[in-house]
Design a protein around this motif. Structure first.
Motif, mmCIF file in Angstrom:
data_model
loop_
_atom_site.group_PDB
_atom_site.id
_atom_site.type_symbol
_atom_site.label_atom_id
_atom_site.label_comp_id
_atom_site.label_asym_id
_atom_site.label_seq_id
_atom_site.Cartn_x
_atom_site.Cartn_y
_atom_site.Cartn_z
ATOM 1 N N GLN A 119 -21.027 4.517 27.189
ATOM 2 C CA GLN A 119 -21.700 4.440 25.885
ATOM 3 C C GLN A 119 -20.785 4.910 24.758
ATOM 4 O OE1 GLN A 119 -24.710 2.875 25.957
ATOM 5 N NE2 GLN A 119 -24.123 2.786 28.131
ATOM 6 N N ARG A 120 -19.651 5.539 25.124
ATOM 7 C CA ARG A 120 -18.667 6.040 24.150
ATOM 8 C C ARG A 120 -19.291 7.040 23.168
ATOM 9 N NH1 ARG A 120 -14.089 2.743 24.395
ATOM 10 N NH2 ARG A 120 -14.175 1.651 26.375
ATOM 11 N N GLN A 121 -20.232 7.822 23.661
ATOM 12 C CA GLN A 121 -20.877 8.850 22.850
ATOM 13 C C GLN A 121 -20.695 10.193 23.551
ATOM 14 O OE1 GLN A 121 -24.952 7.614 22.613
ATOM 15 N NE2 GLN A 121 -24.516 5.852 21.298
ATOM 16 N N THR A 122 -20.286 11.194 22.786
ATOM 17 C CA THR A 122 -20.053 12.514 23.373
ATOM 18 C C THR A 122 -21.309 13.059 24.036
ATOM 19 O OG1 THR A 122 -18.369 12.980 21.703
ATOM 20 C CG2 THR A 122 -19.243 14.853 22.912
ATOM 21 N N SER A 123 -22.468 12.820 23.405
ATOM 22 C CA SER A 123 -23.719 13.338 23.966
ATOM 23 C C SER A 123 -24.013 12.714 25.327
ATOM 24 C CB SER A 123 -24.879 13.064 23.006
ATOM 25 O OG SER A 123 -25.008 11.672 22.754
ATOM 26 N N ALA A 124 -23.758 11.409 25.459
ATOM 27 C CA ALA A 124 -23.983 10.740 26.743
ATOM 28 C C ALA A 124 -22.998 11.240 27.790
ATOM 29 C CB ALA A 124 -23.858 9.225 26.574
ATOM 30 N N ALA A 125 -21.740 11.474 27.360
ATOM 31 C CA ALA A 125 -20.719 11.979 28.276
ATOM 32 C C ALA A 125 -21.075 13.382 28.768
ATOM 33 C CB ALA A 125 -19.360 11.984 27.594
ATOM 34 N N LYS A 126 -21.579 14.207 27.875
ATOM 35 C CA LYS A 126 -21.967 15.569 28.259
ATOM 36 C C LYS A 126 -23.154 15.540 29.220
ATOM 37 C CE LYS A 126 -20.222 18.062 24.208
ATOM 38 N NZ LYS A 126 -20.579 18.865 23.016
ATOM 39 N N LYS A 127 -24.083 14.620 28.967
ATOM 40 C CA LYS A 127 -25.230 14.483 29.872
ATOM 41 C C LYS A 127 -24.757 14.087 31.262
ATOM 42 C CE LYS A 127 -29.493 11.806 30.559
ATOM 43 N NZ LYS A 127 -30.395 10.765 29.979
ATOM 44 N N ALA A 128 -23.823 13.145 31.331
ATOM 45 C CA ALA A 128 -23.274 12.709 32.616
ATOM 46 C C ALA A 128 -22.576 13.858 33.323
ATOM 47 C CB ALA A 128 -22.311 11.547 32.399
ATOM 48 N N ARG A 129 -21.768 14.608 32.570
ATOM 49 C CA ARG A 129 -21.025 15.732 33.156
ATOM 50 C C ARG A 129 -21.977 16.763 33.749
ATOM 51 N NH1 ARG A 129 -18.674 19.281 28.724
ATOM 52 N NH2 ARG A 129 -20.836 19.998 28.807
ATOM 53 N N GLU A 130 -23.027 17.118 33.016
ATOM 54 C CA GLU A 130 -23.942 18.148 33.503
ATOM 55 C C GLU A 130 -24.772 17.659 34.687
ATOM 56 O OE1 GLU A 130 -23.769 21.352 32.708
ATOM 57 O OE2 GLU A 130 -22.006 20.542 31.669
ATOM 58 N N LEU A 131 -25.153 16.396 34.679
ATOM 59 C CA LEU A 131 -25.872 15.845 35.836
ATOM 60 C C LEU A 131 -25.013 15.935 37.085
ATOM 61 C CD1 LEU A 131 -27.599 12.627 34.420
ATOM 62 C CD2 LEU A 131 -28.753 14.534 35.545
ATOM 63 N N PHE A 132 -23.776 15.506 36.960
ATOM 64 C CA PHE A 132 -22.888 15.483 38.119
ATOM 65 C C PHE A 132 -22.526 16.907 38.548
ATOM 66 C CE2 PHE A 132 -19.082 14.545 40.603
ATOM 67 C CZ PHE A 132 -19.469 13.395 41.267
ATOM 68 N N ARG A 133 -22.282 17.769 37.588
ATOM 69 C CA ARG A 133 -21.939 19.158 37.913
ATOM 70 C C ARG A 133 -23.104 19.843 38.646
ATOM 71 N NH1 ARG A 133 -18.457 22.550 35.234
ATOM 72 N NH2 ARG A 133 -18.576 21.342 33.295
ATOM 73 N N PRO A 147 -22.654 22.208 43.860
ATOM 74 C CA PRO A 147 -23.118 22.428 45.240
ATOM 75 C C PRO A 147 -22.060 22.088 46.286
ATOM 76 C CG PRO A 147 -24.797 21.293 43.957
ATOM 77 C CD PRO A 147 -23.564 21.323 43.109
ATOM 78 N N ALA A 148 -21.248 21.068 46.020
ATOM 79 C CA ALA A 148 -20.185 20.717 46.966
ATOM 80 C C ALA A 148 -19.145 21.822 47.037
ATOM 81 C CB ALA A 148 -19.533 19.401 46.554
ATOM 82 N N ALA A 149 -18.820 22.405 45.891
ATOM 83 C CA ALA A 149 -17.854 23.507 45.862
ATOM 84 C C ALA A 149 -18.389 24.717 46.628
ATOM 85 C CB ALA A 149 -17.541 23.886 44.421
ATOM 86 N N LEU A 150 -19.686 24.983 46.490
ATOM 87 C CA LEU A 150 -20.295 26.103 47.205
ATOM 88 C C LEU A 150 -20.295 25.863 48.720
ATOM 89 C CD1 LEU A 150 -23.371 26.943 44.926
ATOM 90 C CD2 LEU A 150 -21.375 28.394 45.348
ATOM 91 N N ALA A 151 -20.465 24.611 49.108
ATOM 92 C CA ALA A 151 -20.476 24.282 50.538
ATOM 93 C C ALA A 151 -19.101 24.432 51.167
ATOM 94 C CB ALA A 151 -20.992 22.854 50.741
ATOM 95 N N GLY A 152 -18.052 24.286 50.365
ATOM 96 C CA GLY A 152 -16.690 24.470 50.856
ATOM 97 C C GLY A 152 -16.346 23.533 51.993
ATOM 98 N N SER A 153 -15.788 24.074 53.051
ATOM 99 C CA SER A 153 -15.342 23.259 54.184
ATOM 100 C C SER A 153 -16.496 22.636 54.959
ATOM 101 C CB SER A 153 -14.506 24.119 55.145
ATOM 102 O OG SER A 153 -15.287 25.206 55.637
ATOM 103 N N LYS A 154 -17.722 23.126 54.724
ATOM 104 C CA LYS A 154 -18.887 22.573 55.402
ATOM 105 C C LYS A 154 -19.378 21.292 54.739
ATOM 106 C CE LYS A 154 -20.556 27.079 57.048
ATOM 107 N NZ LYS A 154 -21.682 28.045 57.009
ATOM 108 N N ALA A 155 -18.875 20.994 53.554
ATOM 109 C CA ALA A 155 -19.318 19.814 52.820
ATOM 110 C C ALA A 155 -18.838 18.542 53.521
ATOM 111 C CB ALA A 155 -18.796 19.850 51.391
ATOM 112 N N HIS A 156 -19.594 17.467 53.366
ATOM 113 C CA HIS A 156 -19.206 16.176 53.937
ATOM 114 C C HIS A 156 -17.880 15.739 53.325
ATOM 115 C CE1 HIS A 156 -19.258 11.863 54.793
ATOM 116 N NE2 HIS A 156 -20.195 12.101 55.699
ATOM 117 N N PRO A 157 -16.972 15.139 54.109
ATOM 118 C CA PRO A 157 -15.665 14.724 53.581
ATOM 119 C C PRO A 157 -15.755 13.819 52.351
ATOM 120 C CG PRO A 157 -15.680 14.565 55.970
ATOM 121 C CD PRO A 157 -17.077 14.894 55.569
ATOM 122 N N ALA A 158 -16.831 13.018 52.239
ATOM 123 C CA ALA A 158 -16.976 12.115 51.093
ATOM 124 C C ALA A 158 -17.054 12.871 49.778
ATOM 125 C CB ALA A 158 -18.220 11.248 51.259
ATOM 126 N N LEU A 159 -17.441 14.134 49.849
ATOM 127 C CA LEU A 159 -17.557 14.926 48.624
ATOM 128 C C LEU A 159 -16.196 15.300 48.052
ATOM 129 C CD1 LEU A 159 -20.614 17.044 49.717
ATOM 130 C CD2 LEU A 159 -20.576 15.270 47.968
#
Length: 439
Positions: A255-269, A275-287
């Motif tokens: 969308q080339r909008q900072t607000s949309a980019a921030k929304k995407a970042r926070e959703l993914f984070r 959660p993947a970072a917290l799981a560490g080595s136990k996380a699925h390799p796809a992560l």
């Protein structure tokens, strides 16, 4: 068996013994008293199935005995079966309910159509209200059972997508969405098929809509996926959340909008990266895909400026070692070669580091790494005789290649495998917009 032999009373007695097994504290089952609420709540899914099927079977047996008390008990068995099934918490754990409860609805309808049959509806309901509620519940149960249809339509759309028939696939997904109810179907699909392919396909189709210029529809679908589908996925199902949110984030970033980019970042984070970072080595390799994707999201939401862990991200992209299956896995699920997504991560970082005279070496290295990634993309997407494997992925690859070339002009890049790749000249700073999965 006894019923077939005409010994209905013996068969009824056997059913009573079966139902007694599910009473508590050694109490015998009584046709008049039935089961208490606590006993119903304690039933597991298998026990619930046995109890309901036994009660429904008893309806036919009682109705075959030519006595008024027997007919009355048969009606009560049917009403008890419906009430127990509707009340028991274990109902939610049953994937196929049709063989368990559908016969009870049918029998109750036949009983109600016979005006000589008398019965007292529960909870002081009128006969009319009881039958209307029963009919509504039957319809709801058939809707639940449609999760198989939802999965089949998702499969059909996925096959069309693999054959490059995206617009046909979108039509099938529209049909799927008209049936698919995440609150009703998602967990049943997960239990039966491991992954909710319906939410996966709905999410990725948002990017398809954007690609074909139907951006308003794409954004509405993004909201629908996040608000109604993502919420049904268990917190531990990180791979499913990865496959759902990656195309959603691609659409939002474009969308080339900072607000949309921030929304995407926070959703993914929130749902995947942290959660993947917290799981560490136990996380699925796809992560392992999380880091480059998160880098793109951070870059695009930073407004073109440096951010806290920029140097860490630069080092990661210049030294990463991804498994080979990321390339084809990403292509299958996201319509993008993994190497192209890594090239975009390098591109985004190169733009930011290129503005700092002290980071020119980093920017140059990132551009070189990005172009190296695109060599892999060319081999993935271009087969013999110039055939393109995935048109949408190739469009993305071409855009990232163009931006990298513009960022590092003069650069001579020939993507054909037999010609190799030539880099020359120095890095020049250009103000090119960040464009995750640009088309």
């Amino acid at each position: 068996m006894f019923g077939t032999m005409g010994s209905s009373s013996k068969a009824v007695a056997m059913n009573r013994d079966i139902l007694t097994l599910f009473k508590v504290e050694g109490n015998d089952f009584s046709w008049e008293a039935g089961f208490t609420l606590s006993e119903v709540n304690s039933l597991g899914p298998k026990s619930l199935e046995v109890v309901v099927k036994t009660l429904v079977g008893s309806v036919v047996l009682w109705q075959s005995i030519s006595q008024e008390d027997a007919k009355r008990r048969g009606i009560k068995c049917c009403m008890d079966a419906l009430d127990i099934f509707d009340t028991a918490p274990a109902k939610k754990q049953l994937s196929d309910r049709s063989v368990i409860i559908y016969p009870a609805y049918s029998l109750m309808n036949l009983i109600a159509k016979n005006k000589t049959n008398t019965f007292v509806p529960p909870s002081n309901m009128s006969r009319e209200e009881f039958l209307e509620t029963m009919a509504e519940n039957f319809v709801k149960e058939t809707h639940y059972q449609q999760y198989h249809l939802c999965r089949a339509l998702a499969f059909q759309a996925d096959v069309m997508r693999r054959h490059g028939k995206y617009e046909d696939a979108l039509s099938v997904i529209d049909e799927m969405k008209s049936v698919y109810n995440p609150q009703l179907h998602s967990r049943a699909i997960m239990k039966e098929y491991v992954t909710d392919h319906c939410s996966d396909l709905a999410a990725v189709s948002a990017f398809w809509l954007h690609h074909y210029g139907r951006n308003d529809e794409a954004l509405r679908l993004c909201d629908r996926v996040v608000d109604t589908m993502l919420t049904e996925i268990e917190a531990t199902e990180l791979v499913t959340k990865l496959t759902i949110l990656t195309p959603i984030c691609r659409t939002l970033i474009n969308q080339r909008q900072t607000s949309a980019a921030k929304k995407a970042r926070e959703l993914f984070r929130t749902h995947v990266s942290d959660p993947a970072a917290l799981a560490g080595s136990k996380a699925h390799p796809a992560l392992g895909m999380c880091v480059p994707i998160m880098i793109i999201l951070k870059c695009c939401s930073s407004g073109g400026g440096a951010y806290a862990d920029l140097n860490t991200d630069v080092a990661y992209m210049l030294n990463r070692n991804d498994p080979d299956w990321f390339e084809t896995g990403c292509l299958s699920y996201f319509d993008a070669a993994w190497s192209t997504m890594c090239a975009e991560a390098c591109l985004c970082l190169a733009k930011i580091t290129g503005y700092n005279s002290q980071s020119q070496d980093k920017s140059s290295a990132l551009i070189k790494e990005g172009l190296k990634c695109l060599e892999v993309s060319a081999k993935t997407l271009e087969k013999e005789y110039g055939k393109i494997v995935n048109s949408m992925a190739y469009s993305y690859y071409s855009q990232i290649l163009s931006e990298l070339e513009n960022l590092s002009a003069p650069v001579c890049f020939r993507p054909m495998a037999e010609e190799g790749m030539v880099l020359c000249g120095k890095v020049e700073k250009t103000n090119v917009p960040c464009s995750l999965n640009a088309i």
